[in-house]
Design a protein around this motif. Structure first.
Motif, PDB file in Angstrom:
ATOM      1  N   ILE A  37      41.727  73.169  62.710  1.00 34.14           N
ATOM      2  CA  ILE A  37      42.349  71.925  61.795  1.00 34.14           C
ATOM      3  C   ILE A  37      42.051  70.712  61.762  1.00 34.14           C
ATOM      4  O   ILE A  37      41.513  70.025  60.658  1.00 34.14           O
ATOM      5  CB  ILE A  37      44.011  71.292  62.617  1.00 34.14           C
ATOM      6  CG1 ILE A  37      44.704  73.770  62.146  1.00 34.14           C
ATOM      7  CG2 ILE A  37      44.696  71.061  61.633  1.00 34.14           C
ATOM      8  CD1 ILE A  37      46.341  72.908  62.557  1.00 34.14           C
ATOM      9  N   LYS A  38      41.505  70.339  62.632  1.00 30.66           N
ATOM     10  CA  LYS A  38      40.278  68.757  62.974  1.00 30.66           C
ATOM     11  C   LYS A  38      39.159  68.712  61.825  1.00 30.66           C
ATOM     12  O   LYS A  38      39.080  68.137  61.063  1.00 30.66           O
ATOM     13  CB  LYS A  38      39.725  68.731  63.909  1.00 30.66           C
ATOM     14  CG  LYS A  38      41.300  67.825  64.837  1.00 30.66           C
ATOM     15  CD  LYS A  38      40.885  67.673  66.361  1.00 30.66           C
ATOM     16  CE  LYS A  38      41.828  67.510  67.407  1.00 30.66           C
ATOM     17  NZ  LYS A  38      41.391  66.848  68.502  1.00 30.66           N
ATOM     18  N   ALA A 231      35.192  84.588  56.968  1.00 29.61           N
ATOM     19  CA  ALA A 231      35.461  84.726  58.466  1.00 29.61           C
ATOM     20  C   ALA A 231      33.927  85.496  59.143  1.00 29.61           C
ATOM     21  O   ALA A 231      33.645  85.961  59.880  1.00 29.61           O
ATOM     22  CB  ALA A 231      36.587  85.998  58.790  1.00 29.61           C
ATOM     23  N   MET A 232      33.405  86.541  57.897  1.00 27.07           N
ATOM     24  CA  MET A 232      32.465  87.149  58.466  1.00 27.07           C
ATOM     25  C   MET A 232      30.362  86.938  57.833  1.00 27.07           C
ATOM     26  O   MET A 232      29.922  88.007  58.569  1.00 27.07           O
ATOM     27  CB  MET A 232      31.768  88.498  57.691  1.00 27.07           C
ATOM     28  CG  MET A 232      33.646  89.311  57.397  1.00 27.07           C
ATOM     29  SD  MET A 232      33.747  90.065  56.200  1.00 27.07           S
ATOM     30  CE  MET A 232      32.614  91.498  56.855  1.00 27.07           C
ATOM     31  N   ASN A 303      38.475  77.362  58.051  1.00 26.74           N
ATOM     32  CA  ASN A 303      38.882  78.721  57.595  1.00 26.74           C
ATOM     33  C   ASN A 303      38.136  79.803  58.387  1.00 26.74           C
ATOM     34  O   ASN A 303      39.751  80.573  58.705  1.00 26.74           O
ATOM     35  CB  ASN A 303      37.990  78.761  55.957  1.00 26.74           C
ATOM     36  CG  ASN A 303      38.699  77.943  54.211  1.00 26.74           C
ATOM     37  OD1 ASN A 303      39.682  77.397  55.010  1.00 26.74           O
ATOM     38  ND2 ASN A 303      37.983  78.611  53.272  1.00 26.74           N
ATOM     39  N   SER A 304      37.149  79.656  58.887  1.00 24.20           N
ATOM     40  CA  SER A 304      36.888  80.671  59.897  1.00 24.20           C
ATOM     41  C   SER A 304      37.328  80.323  60.799  1.00 24.20           C
ATOM     42  O   SER A 304      37.139  81.151  61.398  1.00 24.20           O
ATOM     43  CB  SER A 304      35.607  80.979  59.686  1.00 24.20           C
ATOM     44  OG  SER A 304      34.966  79.918  60.681  1.00 24.20           O
ATOM     45  N   MET A 305      37.686  79.502  61.000  1.00 22.62           N
ATOM     46  CA  MET A 305      38.667  78.925  62.292  1.00 22.62           C
ATOM     47  C   MET A 305      40.166  79.276  62.383  1.00 22.62           C
ATOM     48  O   MET A 305      40.360  79.628  63.597  1.00 22.62           O
ATOM     49  CB  MET A 305      38.305  77.360  63.298  1.00 22.62           C
ATOM     50  CG  MET A 305      36.873  77.772  63.626  1.00 22.62           C
ATOM     51  SD  MET A 305      36.088  75.793  64.267  1.00 22.62           S
ATOM     52  CE  MET A 305      37.064  76.105  65.688  1.00 22.62           C
ATOM     53  N   GLY A 309      44.461  79.630  54.325  1.00 18.79           N
ATOM     54  CA  GLY A 309      45.649  79.598  53.701  1.00 18.79           C
ATOM     55  C   GLY A 309      45.715  77.866  54.591  1.00 18.79           C
ATOM     56  O   GLY A 309      45.385  76.682  53.739  1.00 18.79           O
ATOM     57  N   LEU A 310      45.402  77.980  55.519  1.00 18.23           N
ATOM     58  CA  LEU A 310      45.324  76.629  56.905  1.00 18.23           C
ATOM     59  C   LEU A 310      44.008  75.542  56.813  1.00 18.23           C
ATOM     60  O   LEU A 310      44.254  74.144  56.261  1.00 18.23           O
ATOM     61  CB  LEU A 310      45.526  76.936  58.480  1.00 18.23           C
ATOM     62  CG  LEU A 310      46.176  75.385  59.366  1.00 18.23           C
ATOM     63  CD1 LEU A 310      46.522  74.936  58.465  1.00 18.23           C
ATOM     64  CD2 LEU A 310      45.738  75.902  60.649  1.00 18.23           C
TER      65      LEU A 310
END
Length: 372
Positions: A37-38, A231-232, A303-305, A309-310
């Motif tokens: 988020i940070k 994510a990949m 995004n990967s962490m 969406g978030l």
């Protein structure tokens, strides 16, 4: 009896260890999410800096002549569309060099080549075409036509990403998310309305706002498409794919097409050569390219962490940072008139950020966790 006690003690110790391991895993997940988020919020801040540097670069050197009182003999189509696409192309090309330099420094250029031939790599290239030549160019055109008022409107992309995720991936849109989307849409109308207060509606500003919505749709699509791939793929490799694809597509496809539409393909070539040779402007484009590289790397990493969406929602805080840094750098430091925003626009930008965060997370869950 002693054996039974020892067995029971061993079982208790085993259960205690399991509880500790589970607790540590949960805490690790929470820490990982908070870090994501940070990083996502940092991407929003650096995107605001990129917006200011890019806009400033398009006021320096040869650009000052092109946008000057005499317009350097250029047609309206060239001024409005081709120059905006050229600014976006130069920025993304500079950003690609920063990304490739960073990958080379870390010894990852081999991974970059291999990624291009994978499904996630091809998805990133598709995302780059949606978010770079289409959304990026629309964003710069809207900036030139309507100013930083369009930044919060283009930040509707998290709300659009949520809707597109529902359509294409059957992702749930619960009442909270729907409420957040409604807040974002309402805030965009509030911000847009400030352009019409006390004066007649400007066709140019209205068109700029509509073009900003196109940018929001492009980045919404990019968030959906890149969400899976990010994510990949190593984010530092992902940003190389993204920026190089965007830069090359802009220079070798978008600019020639716009040159053809302007009536003379050579116009695009001539303007491109002059722009790259204008050192006063290129200084700021190099900085905007660096800020873009940092911003998108942080976005893909976030995004990967913490999920697309978030991550996209956190990046969407540039709806505040964009107008803020434009006002700070262009208005306060450089002293260019026209970059001050009315109070209603600032309030709307803050409301937009709140709406984006409501889409991403449930505020009640955070309150419950604090109470616990």
């Amino acid at each position: 009896m002693p054996e039974a006690i020892l067995k029971e003690t061993a079982e208790v110790e085993f259960l205690e260890k399991e509880v500790k391991i589970t607790t540590l895993k949960e805490q690790s997940k929470k820490d990982f999410l908070k870090k994501g988020i940070k990083i996502g919020l940092f991407s929003g801040m650096t995107y605001g800096i990129y917006t200011a540097f890019l806009t400033l670069g398009m006021t320096k050197g040869i650009w000052a002549d092109w946008y000057g009182p005499n317009l350097a003999g250029l047609s309206t189509f060239v001024i409005v569309y081709l120059l905006a696409a050229l600014g976006n192309a130069i920025n993304d090309t500079c950003s690609a060099f920063w990304a490739l330099g960073n990958a080379g420094y870390q010894g990852k250029l081999g991974d970059f080549g291999r990624t291009l031939n994978t499904k996630p790599g091809r998805m990133l290239m598709l995302a780059a075409m949606l978010g770079g030549p289409i959304a990026g160019t629309a964003y710069v055109i809207a900036l030139q036509m309507a100013g930083s008022i369009i930044v919060p409107i283009s930040a509707l992309c998290p709300a659009i990403a949520a809707i597109l995720g529902k359509i294409f991936y059957k992702q749930e849109i619960n009442k909270r998310m729907a409420f957040g989307i409604l807040i974002c849409v309402s805030a965009s109308f509030l911000i847009g309305s400030t352009s019409f207060i006390g004066e007649e509606i400007s066709t140019e500003v209205l068109l700029g706002i509509l073009i900003a919505i196109i940018a929001a749709f492009g980045w919404g699509f990019e968030g959906c498409v890149a969400g899976y791939a990010s994510a990949m793929v190593d984010p530092q490799i992902g940003i190389c794919v993204r920026q190089l694809t965007s830069g090359l597509t802009n220079i070798f496809i978008v600019l020639p097409i716009l040159g053809f539409l302007s009536g003379d393909v050579t116009t695009a070539i001539t303007l491109t050569m002059k722009a790259f040779s204008s050192s006063p402007a290129m200084f700021w484009f190099i900085l905007s390219g660096l800020a873009t590289f940092v911003s998108f790397t942080a976005w893909y990493t976030g995004n990967s962490m913490c999920g697309a969406g978030l991550g996209t929602a956190c990046n969407g805080t540039y709806s505040f940072f964009g107008p803020f840094f434009c006002w700070l750098f262009l208005g306060v430091i450089v002293g260019i008139d026209g970059w001050a925003l009315p109070m209603v626009a600032w309030i709307g930008a803050i409301i937009m950020v709140i709406g984006i965060l409501i889409i991403a997370v449930n505020p009640l869950e955070f309150l419950k966790k604090r109470e616990e």
